[in-house]
Design a protein around this motif. Structure first.
Motif, PDB file in Angstrom:
ATOM      1  N   CYS A  76       0.845  -1.206   0.000  1.00 57.28           N
ATOM      2  CA  CYS A  76       0.000   0.000   0.000  1.00 57.28           C
ATOM      3  C   CYS A  76       0.872   1.244   0.000  1.00 57.28           C
ATOM      4  O   CYS A  76       2.083   1.179   0.262  1.00 57.28           O
ATOM      5  CB  CYS A  76      -0.957  -0.007   1.202  1.00 57.28           C
ATOM      6  SG  CYS A  76      -0.290   0.713   2.705  1.00 57.28           S
ATOM      7  N   ALA A  85      -5.129  10.100  -2.553  1.00 58.63           N
ATOM      8  CA  ALA A  85      -5.210   8.676  -2.897  1.00 58.63           C
ATOM      9  C   ALA A  85      -6.189   8.450  -4.040  1.00 58.63           C
ATOM     10  O   ALA A  85      -5.949   7.634  -4.938  1.00 58.63           O
ATOM     11  CB  ALA A  85      -5.627   7.870  -1.671  1.00 58.63           C
ATOM     12  N   SER A  89      -4.911   7.026  -7.761  1.00 53.32           N
ATOM     13  CA  SER A  89      -5.425   5.720  -8.191  1.00 53.32           C
ATOM     14  C   SER A  89      -6.186   5.820  -9.502  1.00 53.32           C
ATOM     15  O   SER A  89      -6.076   4.934 -10.361  1.00 53.32           O
ATOM     16  CB  SER A  89      -6.318   5.121  -7.101  1.00 53.32           C
ATOM     17  OG  SER A  89      -7.466   5.917  -6.858  1.00 53.32           O
ATOM     18  N   ILE A 177     -11.752   0.138  -8.458  1.00 48.51           N
ATOM     19  CA  ILE A 177     -11.293   0.919  -7.305  1.00 48.51           C
ATOM     20  C   ILE A 177     -12.489   1.120  -6.384  1.00 48.51           C
ATOM     21  O   ILE A 177     -13.585   1.439  -6.853  1.00 48.51           O
ATOM     22  CB  ILE A 177     -10.742   2.296  -7.729  1.00 48.51           C
ATOM     23  CG1 ILE A 177      -9.564   2.150  -8.701  1.00 48.51           C
ATOM     24  CG2 ILE A 177     -10.316   3.113  -6.513  1.00 48.51           C
ATOM     25  CD1 ILE A 177      -9.081   3.480  -9.280  1.00 48.51           C
ATOM     26  N   ASP A 179     -13.805   3.010  -2.636  1.00 48.21           N
ATOM     27  CA  ASP A 179     -13.608   3.840  -1.453  1.00 48.21           C
ATOM     28  C   ASP A 179     -14.219   3.089  -0.275  1.00 48.21           C
ATOM     29  O   ASP A 179     -15.434   2.916  -0.194  1.00 48.21           O
ATOM     30  CB  ASP A 179     -14.275   5.204  -1.646  1.00 48.21           C
ATOM     31  CG  ASP A 179     -13.981   6.177  -0.509  1.00 48.21           C
ATOM     32  OD1 ASP A 179     -13.697   5.712   0.608  1.00 48.21           O
ATOM     33  OD2 ASP A 179     -14.065   7.397  -0.734  1.00 48.21           O
ATOM     34  N   LEU A 197      -7.964  -2.128  -6.331  1.00 45.67           N
ATOM     35  CA  LEU A 197      -7.389  -1.081  -5.495  1.00 45.67           C
ATOM     36  C   LEU A 197      -8.423  -0.632  -4.460  1.00 45.67           C
ATOM     37  O   LEU A 197      -9.550  -0.275  -4.816  1.00 45.67           O
ATOM     38  CB  LEU A 197      -6.958   0.114  -6.336  1.00 45.67           C
ATOM     39  CG  LEU A 197      -5.709  -0.070  -7.199  1.00 45.67           C
ATOM     40  CD1 LEU A 197      -5.568   1.093  -8.185  1.00 45.67           C
ATOM     41  CD2 LEU A 197      -4.450  -0.177  -6.334  1.00 45.67           C
ATOM     42  N   CYS A 198      -8.020  -0.653  -3.205  1.00 43.16           N
ATOM     43  CA  CYS A 198      -8.904  -0.258  -2.106  1.00 43.16           C
ATOM     44  C   CYS A 198      -8.329   0.997  -1.462  1.00 43.16           C
ATOM     45  O   CYS A 198      -7.165   1.022  -1.056  1.00 43.16           O
ATOM     46  CB  CYS A 198      -9.005  -1.383  -1.079  1.00 43.16           C
ATOM     47  SG  CYS A 198     -10.051  -0.998   0.342  1.00 43.16           S
ATOM     48  N   LEU A 199      -9.137   2.043  -1.392  1.00 42.08           N
ATOM     49  CA  LEU A 199      -8.670   3.283  -0.779  1.00 42.08           C
ATOM     50  C   LEU A 199      -9.567   3.672   0.385  1.00 42.08           C
ATOM     51  O   LEU A 199     -10.709   3.231   0.493  1.00 42.08           O
ATOM     52  CB  LEU A 199      -8.575   4.409  -1.808  1.00 42.08           C
ATOM     53  CG  LEU A 199      -9.854   4.925  -2.474  1.00 42.08           C
ATOM     54  CD1 LEU A 199     -10.517   6.014  -1.647  1.00 42.08           C
ATOM     55  CD2 LEU A 199      -9.546   5.470  -3.863  1.00 42.08           C
ATOM     56  N   LEU A 217      -3.983   3.699   0.070  1.00 39.47           N
ATOM     57  CA  LEU A 217      -4.323   3.001  -1.166  1.00 39.47           C
ATOM     58  C   LEU A 217      -3.621   1.648  -1.162  1.00 39.47           C
ATOM     59  O   LEU A 217      -2.394   1.581  -1.098  1.00 39.47           O
ATOM     60  CB  LEU A 217      -3.888   3.822  -2.384  1.00 39.47           C
ATOM     61  CG  LEU A 217      -4.189   3.211  -3.750  1.00 39.47           C
ATOM     62  CD1 LEU A 217      -5.689   3.140  -3.983  1.00 39.47           C
ATOM     63  CD2 LEU A 217      -3.523   4.028  -4.856  1.00 39.47           C
TER      64      LEU A 217
END
Length: 385
Positions: A76, A85, A89, A177, A179, A197-199, A217
């Motif tokens: 991350c 972030a 991303s 992606i 949130d 992708l995890c933010l 991120l």
């Protein structure tokens, strides 16, 4: 690896800093080398060695390891804000002529990215009601490269079926992606459900004290390296060592804070649900919530943030309620020690207010660490007015 190990031990090589319980803040801009070849290697790949704190920093590295492990990700990056972030991303995964499918009404700065920044590079966005998987499929175009999720969102808490969306995305070679700010990694793990992708904004529950900004991120090592080498270093958006240290401190108490906030939230909602001035409460773990079963399926918990719909006919009545609260402050954000309130009508002009539109009567509440009786008494007095 369990939460206790991640929060208290992972990444903390105490023998390297005098066996101190709390890690030091390595407040330096750059790092020295004794050999030219070592310097050359760091210049060639800034992610391989400490060179300049815009890239890697020892204090930040401890936080990176912890947050990646909590997310169940390979690696991350930690940014100076959640907005950074989001920016990095998205920008890393589109090119001129691409198309994005996003949930309707995402976080302000995500929508600004889609509406203002990306059109400059001929990238278009289609907003959808993300609660139905059919909408994702129908909105997808031949040039779609990115799906943007926010589950739950932060006003009506609409969910997406994360596994269904990521399955569709993978079949079409589309990056996803999400949130995950509402849930934190303790209450939801999108990486384990197929998200690329995890933010999240670390400003909220991760920090927990309303005194630091940050964004996280997480993803595969390859994806994170790609973003580090370009968007992260180019924009200089990495978090500073002191702020990283504050977030490490916040992590220590994250499970305890979420547990208390969850308990208090349930007590406050039980009061509000019965109050004659409250039309309804919107909360993912309330049995009346339209997506309650999905929430229970993909979330381990819900806490702190919910919306009430007031029974009012005029904007002035909502203003009076909010301004009558004595102990619940009016402010944006959530996740800190303090309880907060923000009315939707703050962004609606008097002449445009329409009581027939439920969303105009939304008041978002955040429950902090105060006693439930303290908060309920404050709300009751304000509602009576």
């Amino acid at each position: 690896m369990n939460f206790s190990n991640i929060i208290n031990e992972l990444g903390e090589e105490r023998e390297n800093y005098f066996n101190a319980i709390s890690p030091p803040i390595i407040q330096t801009s750059n790092f020295a080398f004794k050999k030219v070849d070592d310097l050359a290697g760091a210049l060639d790949d800034e992610m391989s060695e400490y060179l300049y704190s815009r890239g890697l920093n020892p204090t930040v590295e401890i936080l990176r390891k912890k947050m990646a492990a909590l997310d169940g990700a390979e690696d991350c990056l930690v940014f100076n804000s959640g907005a950074s972030a989001i920016f990095a991303s998205i920008l890393a995964n589109v090119k001129s002529g691409d198309h994005v499918v996003s949930v309707r009404s995402p976080y302000t700065w995500a929508q600004r990215m889609f509406d203002v920044v990306l059109p400059r590079f001929k990238v278009t966005t289609t907003y959808i009601n993300g609660t139905e998987i059919e909408n994702w499929a129908q909105a997808t175009q031949p040039n779609t490269t990115l799906y943007y999720l926010e589950s739950p969102n932060s006003w009506d808490f609409a969910l997406q079926d994360i596994r269904a969306v990521t399955s569709l995305a993978r079949s079409k070679n589309i990056i996803t992606i999400i949130d995950n700010s509402y849930c934190t990694p303790l209450y939801q793990n999108p990486i384990n459900m197929g998200v690329d992708l995890c933010l999240q904004t670390a400003t909220k529950y991760i920090g927990g004290h309303s005194d630091v900004l940050g964004g996280v991120l997480s993803g595969t090592r390859g994806m994170i390296k790609k973003i580090f080498d370009s968007e992260y270093l180019n924009t200089g958006s990495g978090i500073q060592p002191f702020n990283a240290w504050l977030l490490i401190r916040g992590l220590r108490t994250l499970p305890a804070r979420l547990e208390r906030i969850t308990r208090t939230t349930n007590e406050v909602i039980s009061f509000l649900r019965q109050h004659q001035k409250v039309e309804s409460v919107i909360f993912p773990f309330d049995e009346s919530f339209p997506q309650y079963e999905l929430a229970k399926k993909q979330m381990k918990g819900a806490c702190g943030l919910f919306t009430i719909i007031l029974k009012v006919k005029r904007r002035e009545e909502i203003v009076q309620f909010c301004e009558s609260l004595q102990h619940i402050m009016m402010a944006v954000s959530w996740g800190g020690h303090e309880s907060l309130v923000i009315p939707k009508c703050a962004a609606i002009n008097d002449n445009d207010f329409d009581a027939n539109k439920k969303e105009h009567r939304y008041v978002r509440m955040y429950v902090g660490l105060e006693d439930s009786s303290y908060l309920i008494d404050d709300m009751a007095k304000a509602l009576d007015k």
